[in-house]
Enzyme design. Structure first.
Site, PDB file in Angstrom:
ATOM      1  N   HIS A   1      78.688  51.873  36.360  1.00 45.88           N
ATOM      2  CA  HIS A   1      78.080  50.622  36.831  1.00 45.88           C
ATOM      3  C   HIS A   1      78.686  50.066  38.115  1.00 45.88           C
ATOM      4  O   HIS A   1      78.038  49.288  38.816  1.00 45.88           O
ATOM      5  CB  HIS A   1      78.125  49.561  35.722  1.00 45.88           C
ATOM      6  CG  HIS A   1      79.459  48.904  35.535  1.00 45.88           C
ATOM      7  ND1 HIS A   1      80.449  49.444  34.743  1.00 45.88           N
ATOM      8  CD2 HIS A   1      79.972  47.745  36.032  1.00 45.88           C
ATOM      9  CE1 HIS A   1      81.499  48.648  34.755  1.00 45.88           C
ATOM     10  NE2 HIS A   1      81.249  47.611  35.532  1.00 45.88           N
TER      11      HIS A   1
ATOM     12  N   ASP B   1      80.527  44.129  30.786  1.00 48.07           N
ATOM     13  CA  ASP B   1      81.291  44.078  32.038  1.00 48.07           C
ATOM     14  C   ASP B   1      82.002  42.732  32.164  1.00 48.07           C
ATOM     15  O   ASP B   1      83.203  42.652  32.460  1.00 48.07           O
ATOM     16  CB  ASP B   1      80.328  44.300  33.208  1.00 48.07           C
ATOM     17  CG  ASP B   1      80.999  44.116  34.570  1.00 48.07           C
ATOM     18  OD1 ASP B   1      82.068  44.707  34.770  1.00 48.07           O
ATOM     19  OD2 ASP B   1      80.435  43.392  35.406  1.00 48.07           O
TER      20      ASP B   1
ATOM     21  N   ASP C   1      84.906  21.274   7.968  1.00 47.40           N
ATOM     22  CA  ASP C   1      84.353  22.607   7.672  1.00 47.40           C
ATOM     23  C   ASP C   1      84.907  23.645   8.645  1.00 47.40           C
ATOM     24  O   ASP C   1      84.173  24.299   9.379  1.00 47.40           O
ATOM     25  CB  ASP C   1      82.821  22.596   7.700  1.00 47.40           C
ATOM     26  CG  ASP C   1      82.265  21.943   8.958  1.00 47.40           C
ATOM     27  OD1 ASP C   1      83.061  21.367   9.715  1.00 47.40           O
ATOM     28  OD2 ASP C   1      81.048  22.025   9.176  1.00 47.40           O
TER      29      ASP C   1
ATOM     30  N   HIS D   1      88.529  50.050  33.810  1.00 42.94           N
ATOM     31  CA  HIS D   1      87.468  49.044  33.623  1.00 42.94           C
ATOM     32  C   HIS D   1      86.165  49.663  33.116  1.00 42.94           C
ATOM     33  O   HIS D   1      85.663  49.248  32.058  1.00 42.94           O
ATOM     34  CB  HIS D   1      87.248  48.261  34.913  1.00 42.94           C
ATOM     35  CG  HIS D   1      86.087  47.324  34.857  1.00 42.94           C
ATOM     36  ND1 HIS D   1      86.014  46.271  33.979  1.00 42.94           N
ATOM     37  CD2 HIS D   1      84.920  47.302  35.570  1.00 42.94           C
ATOM     38  CE1 HIS D   1      84.869  45.631  34.149  1.00 42.94           C
ATOM     39  NE2 HIS D   1      84.189  46.242  35.108  1.00 42.94           N
TER      40      HIS D   1
ATOM     41  N   GLU E   1      78.430  49.871  43.962  1.00 40.86           N
ATOM     42  CA  GLU E   1      78.948  48.707  44.685  1.00 40.86           C
ATOM     43  C   GLU E   1      80.299  48.986  45.342  1.00 40.86           C
ATOM     44  O   GLU E   1      80.536  48.590  46.484  1.00 40.86           O
ATOM     45  CB  GLU E   1      79.108  47.526  43.722  1.00 40.86           C
ATOM     46  CG  GLU E   1      79.642  46.287  44.417  1.00 40.86           C
ATOM     47  CD  GLU E   1      80.089  45.228  43.434  1.00 40.86           C
ATOM     48  OE1 GLU E   1      80.649  44.225  43.898  1.00 40.86           O
ATOM     49  OE2 GLU E   1      79.902  45.422  42.221  1.00 40.86           O
ATOM     50  N   ASP E   2      81.179  49.672  44.629  1.00 43.04           N
ATOM     51  CA  ASP E   2      82.573  49.775  45.071  1.00 43.04           C
ATOM     52  C   ASP E   2      82.959  51.123  45.683  1.00 43.04           C
ATOM     53  O   ASP E   2      84.112  51.313  46.067  1.00 43.04           O
ATOM     54  CB  ASP E   2      83.510  49.474  43.891  1.00 43.04           C
ATOM     55  CG  ASP E   2      83.372  48.034  43.420  1.00 43.04           C
ATOM     56  OD1 ASP E   2      82.971  47.183  44.232  1.00 43.04           O
ATOM     57  OD2 ASP E   2      83.655  47.759  42.243  1.00 43.04           O
TER      58      ASP E   2
END
Length: 715
Positions: free
Chosen positions: A72, A139, A259, A48, A76-77
């Protein structure tokens, strides 16, 4: 899985002096932090951040952005802290990572509050460094590309948020490649059957229409060559969502969308752009109202191009865009393309951010907007609306959303100009403040220091800033009035009880009383008294000596007019209202047994109206309270809903299904078909209360085929 060497090769190609060691270091750190983690697809989690970094490398961003993309999710993880990131990779990278990191540790009362707070934080962060949003968009793009591994309900929720927030933000930044892909992916999950059918139709059209594309491309290339203009021609089918949206908005079938193919003529100079435009219009008849000059009047995201639609060979409608190579880079990559010309990719500075006026406006008004629903509603409007370009008397161009008025223009100029706006001249003529501005209008605002925002302005203003400033002024003004009224009431009641209220106010003895009633400040307590949430007697009783028996509180005797309004039985009481003055509205004369609502009036307690009183719809929602006659069981009350919808098969069933889901009983209904292929539907329904009614209206408004929903006054 993307490999780090591929990303480094891309960066080396457009940024020869890039600090590649920083990127390699970020990759190793991220790989270590995410070791052992996998995605729902079963791939290593590292795939990722690598994919996000690759998307940003395609946009040709700087090395700090690429490093931040690799890192990034570490804060958090994993166990990594933002302090570690700052220590190892510097403030620039850490700032971007911190801006992108989700607010997972915060607790919110609702999902809507959580979403609003996430978006708020992102907007503030991107106003300081717009690379935060670009990493966030990359992301989200990769998450959308791999969304098939999530549960269906999660797919729809993520797609809805992407369609409402992230795709419009990509559009505002000019990241059209990202915007187009996000919208097409969202369509796949939100309208799967429509997306499949549309994809099949487009593929069939591409097979049939290839000869036409080749033919027109050849004609345009010959036109350039004959007139000695250097350039190139591209022909492409519009992306799925733009076709779907056009069909939906105009009620067209696929065969009626003429169009489908757009051609781009890319030349070397602005002079050549206008020369090609003249040649195109001389060769094929232009369609009236379909020419836009974004070169002389660029969009806020710096997009520039000439757009025209002509009746091409074989009578086909054809859209042609004409731009320079530099404009083309800006059209594809927006602010990312701008990066390449500013200080060797060191990031966009304040003077460059000045071009993003919409971003500054959002940052300004979001600070004043506390209600998550109000914030998200205004943000969605500001992001989705088409632009209108108007001029100041000095000739400066200002961008506003479609439908904006002189009041919106005044607040765009300055908050003080908006607050004291007393009139406006549009193209030299005095015009109502509710006038909808059009492209090219010149607007002059007339100010008067004695004038202040009016509640009526909320009926027609469009921009988030104008709505926020007007509501802020009204709240402040009403609070000041309520405090002044409370002081008068407390002083009067104090004289009766032998308490010098002014002395108490100066001594600070009211602060403990405020805290006892769960108010932070004395002004909050006074405001509650002014709004009749507390009576003066209850407040002043707290100041009497402990051995003093408080007198029973006397309700003021009603005036002759108010007494005439009251029900005949003195035993009638209102459930849900405690120790507050109650009066009955003259406009609807409520009687026991009728459905009612209460409206908090300054200094007059709660005014009781019938639930279907025409005046109720004009009240401030925060001052309307649900009430019922004491001793009576809650029961539904009648209301009328007016619906305008497209006259298509299955629409009525969708509407009836929503009403059933909401627990709304349909008492009766009327249907009227119009010549414009729409239907007017009026239902008389039974709902629990006002909140239930407007929640139902919101649900109905969300249906694609429903154009308008409103409440009607019961006849």
């Amino acid at each position: 899985m993307i490999r780090i060497n591929e990303i480094i090769d891309k960066i080396s190609g457009y940024l020869p002096e890039a600090d590649l060691a920083l990127i390699q270091k970020a990759y190793v750190f991220s790989a270590s932090a995410h070791e052992g983690q996998t995605r729902l697809s079963g791939e290593p989690y590292l795939s990722h951040p690598l994919s996000v970094a690759d998307i940003l490398a395609d946009m040709r961003l700087d090395e700090a952005s690429i490093a931040a993309a690799l890192l990034h999710d570490t804060v958090e993880d994993t166990k990594v802290t933002i302090g570690e990131v700052r220590k190892k990779f510097g403030n620039d990278v850490a700032h971007i990572v911190e801006g992108v990191t989700k607010i997972s540790r915060m607790v919110f009362e609702s999902k809507e509050d959580a979403q609003a707070e996430n978006i708020r934080k992102m907007i503030v962060a991107m106003s300081e460094d717009i690379r935060v949003l670009m990493v966030k968009l990359a992301d989200r793009l990769h998450n959308m590309r791999t969304l098939e591994h999530m549960r269906p309900e999660k797919q729809r929720a993520v797609s809805q948020e992407t369609m409402e927030i992230y795709a419009p933000l990509a559009n505002r930044l000019g990241l059209y490649r990202v915007k187009r892909e996000l919208e097409d992916l969202c369509l796949h999950y939100l309208k799967p059957e429509a997306a499949k059918q549309l994809k099949r139709s487009v593929e069939q059209h591409q097979t049939v229409g290839k000869e036409y594309v080749d033919k027109l491309t050849s004609l345009l290339e010959d036109m350039l060559k004959t007139n000695q203009i250097e350039g190139r021609v591209q022909g492409r089918t519009k992306h799925l969502y733009s076709i779907y949206n056009k069909m939906l908005q105009q009620g067209l079938t696929f065969d009626q969308v003429y169009d489908l193919i757009a051609f781009r003529v890319i030349v070397h100079s602005i002079k050549d752009c206008y020369a090609v435009l003249g040649l195109v219009h001389a060769t094929w008849r232009p369609v009236p109202g379909k020419f836009k000059d974004y070169i002389s009047m660029p969009k806020a995201n710096m997009y520039q191009s000439l757009h025209t639609t002509v009746i091409g060979p074989d009578g086909e409608r054809v859209e042609i865009q004409i731009r320079t190579e530099e404009m083309h880079r800006m059209a594809e990559f927006g602010v990312a393309a701008h990066w390449q010309y500013k200080e060797s990719g060191k990031g966009m500075k304040t003077k460059d951010l000045e071009k993003f006026t919409w971003l500054r406006e959002i940052v300004d008004w979001q600070k004043e907007t506390k209600d998550p629903k109000e914030f998200m509603s205004s943000l969605r409007f500001d992001l989705f609306s088409d632009e209108v370009y108007v001029f100041t008397p000095r000739g400066d161009v200002k961008e506003l959303p479609e439908g904006a008025t002189p009041v919106d223009f005044a607040y765009l100029i300055h908050s003080e100009v908006g607050d004291h706006c007393s009139g406006a001249k549009v193209n030299g003529k005095l015009s109502p403040l509710s006038t909808k501005l059009k492209n090219g209008d010149t607007v002059e605002i007339i100010t008067n220091t004695s004038r202040h925002p009016s509640r009526d302005w909320l009926e027609f203003v469009k921009t988030g800033k104008a709505i926020s400033r007007i509501k802020h002024f009204l709240r402040t003004e009403e609070r000041e009035r309520s405090i002044a009224l409370a002081k008068e009431m407390l002083e009067k009641e104090g004289r009766r009880l032998g308490i010098n209220f002014n002395k108490v106010l100066q001594s600070g003895d009211l602060q403990p009383v405020a805290e006892e009633y769960s108010y932070k400040t004395v002004d909050d307590l006074l405001s509650a008294v002014g709004y009749s949430r507390l009576t003066p007697k209850k407040v002043l009783n707290r100041l009497l000596p402990k051995n003093t028996e408080p007198e029973p509180e006397q309700q003021p005797q009603p005036t002759q007019e108010e007494a005439r309004q009251r029900p005949s039985s003195d035993k009638v009481r209102i459930k849900g209202v405690d120790d507050v003055l109650v009066r009955y509205a003259q406009c609807c004369d409520p009687l026991p047994g009728e459905p009612i609502v209460g409206y908090i009036s300054r200094g007059k307690g709660v005014t009781v109206h019938t639930a279907d009183c025409p005046n109720v719809k004009n009240f401030e929602a925060e001052r309307v309270m649900p009430i019922a006659w004491e001793g009576e069981e809650d029961k539904p009350y009648p209301a009328k809903i007016s619906i305008k919808a497209r006259n298509l098969q299955g629409v009525l069933a969708q509407i009836a299904d929503i009403l059933a889901q909401q627990g709304v009983n349909i008492d009766s209904g009327t249907f009227l078909s119009n010549e414009d292929n729409t239907s007017d539907i009026v239902f008389k329904v039974e709902v629990r209360d006002r909140a239930h009614l407007y929640e139902t209206i919101d649900r109905l408004s969300a249906l694609d085929q429903v154009l308008d929903v409103s409440r009607m006054v019961l006849a």
